[in-house]
Design an enzyme around this catalytic site. Sequence first.
Site, PDB file in Angstrom:
ATOM      1  CG  HIS A 243      -2.653  -0.747   0.992  1.00  0.00           C
ATOM      2  ND1 HIS A 243      -3.317   0.566   1.534  1.00  0.00           N
ATOM      3  CD2 HIS A 243      -2.882  -1.462   0.615  1.00  0.00           C
ATOM      4  CE1 HIS A 243      -4.191  -0.860   1.251  1.00  0.00           C
ATOM      5  NE2 HIS A 243      -4.390  -1.733   0.064  1.00  0.00           N
TER       6      HIS A 243
ATOM      7  CD  GLU B  44      -5.991  -2.006  -3.154  1.00  0.00           C
ATOM      8  OE1 GLU B  44      -5.288  -1.484  -3.099  1.00  0.00           O
ATOM      9  OE2 GLU B  44      -6.797  -3.075  -2.830  1.00  0.00           O
TER      10      GLU B  44
END
Length: 318
Positions: free
Chosen positions: A38, A107
């Site tokens: 991330h 994402e």
Amino acid sequence: MVDVGYTLSSEEHGPTELVEYARRAEAAGFDFVSISDHFHPWVTAQGESPFVWSTLGGVATATDRIEIGVGVTCPTIRIHPVNVAQAVATIDVMCGDRFTFGVGTGENLNEHVVGERWPEHEVRLELLEEAMDVMRSLWTGENTSHRGEHYTVENAKLFTAPEDQPTTIVSAFGPQTAEWAADHGDGLWCSGPRDAVVDAYEGAGGEGPRYTQLHGCYAESEDEAVETVTEIWPNGSLPGELGQELPSPRHFEQVASMVEPEAVAESATLTDPDPEPWIESFETAVDAGYDHVYFHQIGPDQAAFFEFFEDELAGELA
């Protein structure tokens, strides 16, 4: 034979702690660890997001036996696939045959940071397919040039290249992408015991390993665990495609403010300190067709979970 794994949660822990947790997982008898990739955590309370490839260098040198996976990387927007290919090649060389590379369409939370448009899912699959072609060409160690619809590579060669093509496993949460994974990847990566995803993957001819993650929080009481999950991991209770579409931790926090502790207690997230629900959840995932099942302990108290695993779970999951 089912491999049991442990989550290295990059959203919740710093790089030094993650390396230590990998060492501890190996000592506890886990078969593999999977680390998340991330740029941002989901919510600010999680508090971390170290660069996964730097952390993996530490994990590779701190462990000897345990399998190591990335679950999963988006190699399409935030980082050019040439750079991801080099990072994967280096870690693969460091790990030997212990490394598995998970990929997905990503994402918005992480990918928008470079200012590129966040495309619809079908376009993201096109990006991923082309990125995988580029990376696989580079992993041969041969000189590579590529002029495609989305990427250009000019005269690139990895001098630190893997001996064999790294195992590349594709993330899928629905049947359509699972079928795509069967055509383009070496295995399937998922979250939760979704049997329809496995059925679609196998129905499309997929024969590779099948990974899934189980989320939970072990604590002295269920109330304490629910409180921790509500604060640290409310994103796990958000429905639909919000996890792929919201652009910032602030937006996740706004939506997560509607997540009540009762919803967490009623969700699939494991919060009971009794080992039986954890064992049953694992067995449900195995029955659904997954052969690599790994646990995510939510919150700061990883030591308690390692003890719980060693004392209550390991013997039952063997």
